[in-house]
Structures are given as C-alpha cells and as structure tokens.
Design an enzyme around this catalytic site. Structure first.
Site, short mmCIF file in Angstrom:
data_model
loop_
_atom_site.label_atom_id
_atom_site.label_comp_id
_atom_site.label_asym_id
_atom_site.label_seq_id
_atom_site.Cartn_x
_atom_site.Cartn_y
_atom_site.Cartn_z
N GLN A 130 39.54 104.60 6.12
CA GLN A 130 38.61 104.61 7.25
C GLN A 130 39.19 103.80 8.41
O GLN A 130 39.36 102.59 8.30
CB GLN A 130 37.26 104.03 6.83
CG GLN A 130 36.20 104.09 7.92
CD GLN A 130 34.94 103.36 7.51
OE1 GLN A 130 34.83 102.15 7.69
NE2 GLN A 130 33.99 104.08 6.92
N GLY A 131 39.46 104.47 9.53
CA GLY A 131 40.01 103.80 10.71
C GLY A 131 38.95 103.57 11.76
O GLY A 131 38.91 104.27 12.78
N SER A 133 37.25 99.86 12.40
CA SER A 133 37.35 98.51 12.97
C SER A 133 38.70 98.26 13.63
O SER A 133 39.74 98.78 13.18
CB SER A 133 37.11 97.46 11.88
OG SER A 133 35.80 97.53 11.38
N GLU A 248 27.46 104.42 3.97
CA GLU A 248 28.08 103.22 3.41
C GLU A 248 27.06 102.12 3.17
O GLU A 248 27.10 101.44 2.14
CB GLU A 248 29.16 102.72 4.36
CG GLU A 248 29.88 101.47 3.86
CD GLU A 248 30.98 101.03 4.81
OE1 GLU A 248 31.88 100.31 4.35
OE2 GLU A 248 30.95 101.41 6.00
N SER A 369 28.56 92.82 9.25
CA SER A 369 28.39 91.39 8.97
C SER A 369 26.90 91.04 8.90
O SER A 369 26.04 91.74 9.45
CB SER A 369 29.06 90.55 10.06
OG SER A 369 28.36 90.67 11.28
#
Length: 395
Positions: A130-131, A133, A248, A369
């Site tokens: 997964q690209g 961040s 996710e 986060s």
C-alpha cells in the site's frame, strides 16, 4: 469470544473445522499463531500455508467465483475468520491484497483490472503493498506529493512513500498520486497500480525494534505503469483511498480479537497461584474487562454487518480502544515478567509477550494514529467543531 451460527450456516462451519483439523498439521501446527499484520516471522512457512489455503479455496470467500472466490455470504466469511483465529492458524501474508486492495478493486476497478489481478491474489501468486503514507503526509494524507504525469500510454511516477507493510515482498503497489499538478489537498489524486520490479522503483526496508524489516520506504524515480491502470476515475483517488482505509479500520480487527484474549489469559496465568505486586490486581481486572468489552464491540459490529445494517459508532471507536488497551495489557505483562524481558534468548529469541509488547508500540500509529482517530470520532460522530489546522486563519 463466541459467535452465533445459524442453522443454514452450520454445514459451512463444519466444513471449515474439518479442513482446519486436516490441514493445520505438521509444520503449520508447529507455527500456530505465528505472525501478525506487522510481524514477518516464519515467512516461508506462512507462504506455504497461504498456498494451502488457496488450494482449498479459503481465500477471498465473498469474492465472485469468476475471480477465484466462493461467492460466500458475509456471515460465512465471519464464521471462517472466527474458526481460523480460534485454531490459531498462522497469520495470512496476503492481507494487503486479500483484505484491503482486493475489496477496493471489486468496488472501483474495471472488468479488465479485476480479471487481471484478483485471481493472482487468491492464488497467492502476487502480493501487494500500500503506497499511501509519505514522510510529510501520514495522518494528513491529503498532503500527498508523489506525482504522476502521462507520457503517451504510460504514467511516469516520481515521489516517495513510507511505512509500506511487507513492501519488500510486494510484486505490485497501489499508489496514491497527484495526477493533476494544479490541484491541492483532496482534489486531483488518483490511485495507480505500479509494478514493483522495475528500475524506477527502489524499496528500502525499515528495521524495527525486533531487528526485522516488515516496513519499507519506497522511492519512485521515473517509475512507469500503463495508462489504464488507474483505479476509479482520474481525480477520484481520495474516494478510492478512503474506501480502502474504511476496510482497514473496520473488519481487520476481528482476527486479532481472540489473540488479545489469549494474551490476557497468559498475563493472568503469570500471577495465578503466586503473590501479585501491590496494585497489580486492579490493573489485571481492568485488562480482563477491556478484552471483554472488545469482544462485545466486535460481536455487535458483526451482528450489524450480517443483518445488512451500517455498523454503529462502536465500529469507529474500536481501533482506538483496542490499540490503547492492547498496549496497556502488554505493558502490565512486561512488569510481571520483570527481568525476563530485559534479556533475549539464543538467536535474539524473545518471550512471546515480550515480542508482542515491542510490536504493540506501533499500534497507536499505524492504521490511523490515536490522535487522528480521536479527531474523527469527535467531528464525525459527536458533531464537535473541526480541529483547527496549523497555519489556517482563525475567525
């Protein structure tokens, strides 16, 4: 944790259990519970297990049969995940392709894209990274700066991505790029599918506290991919990416639930029959309550999904609560283990709870986060005013 199995699903549940009893043997049984979403332990064994699951058609259960799935119901998929976790089968390697990218492609991909990529995912022949961040666009994903420009029939990609889980083993990357150079924030983004094995893609592992490189940073320097390998309409990359992140932050917590409960029991066993340090009993009770609250939350969400309803607010809070409580549980475990967690065994071998503690430090960061999760809950569920952005003018 337990789930209700309806009479019409009992034959399916029996089939799952029989298959696990017959195939979770030998080296696979010796590696029960190994690995995790950020743990690359026993990679080769888990790859062989993935092939075993593929041969039994247990991957992508709800996917259409033409792509290698079974067209199973959501209830059946949940039953499989529950029995799989209860058997402590090895954690699957293809989570990025099977549980994140695959469902996203089913929602937004073209028929040609689905036919090309989905069968390879379920055959455990191609793995995905997964690209999303970037160094300056993690929690604030709208600040993506990786850019892609059309050159004839190809996209040319330049930029950098970071925190790509298992990126060193990925054959393909799904990359959020800015395809409109005049755009900003959420606009002008597209999701491109990029082959990893090419001169313009450089993958560098990032070593974690365990000395392993499950995360990577990826540099794109003139990387190329075909013009027709954009998922969804050009400029709709934000919508596509948010759909992937919604998967996710939701259903992927379910397989971890039983693992939390087993760890809690392990922690309780450390003090059963012995003398607890002062103040530990209250913290043990809090930990015991926390894992059962997570159980209730998971079961409630499962019930809503099976009934065809949108999950309630508890689904949005589950990731935040689970990651914080898991860290507290494992912090307590390290205190109880005392000197045992200050040393390692032969070959840097770690006590299971010690290893889990070190891995858990990242749980309040990846997948959103805790700070960002609290903003989301406050703004989207509680209706609170938006958090002021640094640098934005205030009324």
């Amino acid at each position: 944790m337990d789930i209700e199995i309806r009479p019409e699903d009992r034959p399916f549940a029996d089939e799952v259990q029989r298959w696990l009893d017959e195939h979770l043997v030998g080296e696979f049984a010796e590696h029960r519970g190994v690995g995790g979403p950020d743990d690359s332990a026993a990679w080769d064994v888990r790859l062989r297990w993935e092939k075993e699951l593929s041969a039994g058609r247990w991957l992508g259960l709800t996917w259409p049969p033409e792509y290698g799935g079974r067209g199973a119901t959501l209830a059946q998929a949940i039953i499989f995940e529950y029995l799989y976790a209860r058997a402590q089968a090895p954690y699957r390697l293809g989570v990025q392709g099977q549980d994140l990218f695959g469902p996203t492609l089913l929602m937004f991909g073209t028929p040609e894209q689905k036919a090309r990529f989905l069968p390879k995912i379920l055959a455990a022949e191609e793995f995905w990274g997964q690209g999303f961040s970037e160094p300056d666009a993690g929690s604030d994903l709208a600040s993506v700066r990786t850019r892609a420009a059309l050159d004839g029939q190809e996209w040319v990609i330049d930029g950098q991505k970071i925190w790509m889980t298992f990126g060193a083993s990925a054959d393909w990357l799904y990359v959020l790029c800015r395809t409109d150079p005049a755009s900003s924030r959420h606009h002008g983004l597209s999701l491109l599918l990029v082959p990893a094995d090419q001169p313009g893609v450089q993958v560098r592992p990032i070593t974690n506290m365990l000395g392993e490189g499950e995360f990577c940073e990826v540099f794109f320097d003139g990387a190329r991919t075909r013009a027709d390998l954009a998922v969804g309409a050009l400029g709709d990359g934000w919508k596509v990416a948010m759909a992937a992140l919604g998967v996710e932050r939701g259903t992927l917590l379910m397989p971890q639930q039983l693992g939390f409960e087993r760890e809690a029991e392990h922690v309780l066993d450390l003090v059963r029959g012995g003398v607890s340090p002062v103040g530990v009993s209250h913290r043990l009770v809090d930990a015991w309550i926390a894992v059962r609250l997570m159980r209730v939350t998971a079961l409630r969400t499962i019930g809503e999904l099976v009934a065809g309803r949108a999950p309630g607010a508890q689904a949005a809070t589950a990731k935040l609560y689970a990651s914080v409580q898991h860290q507290r549980l494992l912090e307590l475990a390290t205190e109880l283990l005392a000197e045992k967690v200050t040393v390692t065994g032969e070959g840097y071998a770690l006590e299971p709870l010690q290893r889990a503690f070190l891995l858990s430090r990242a749980e309040t960061i990846y997948g959103g986060s805790s700070q960002i999760q609290r903003n989301i809950i406050g703004e989207r569920i509680l209706g609170l005013p938006r958090e002021p952005r640094p640098g934005a003018s205030q009324p």
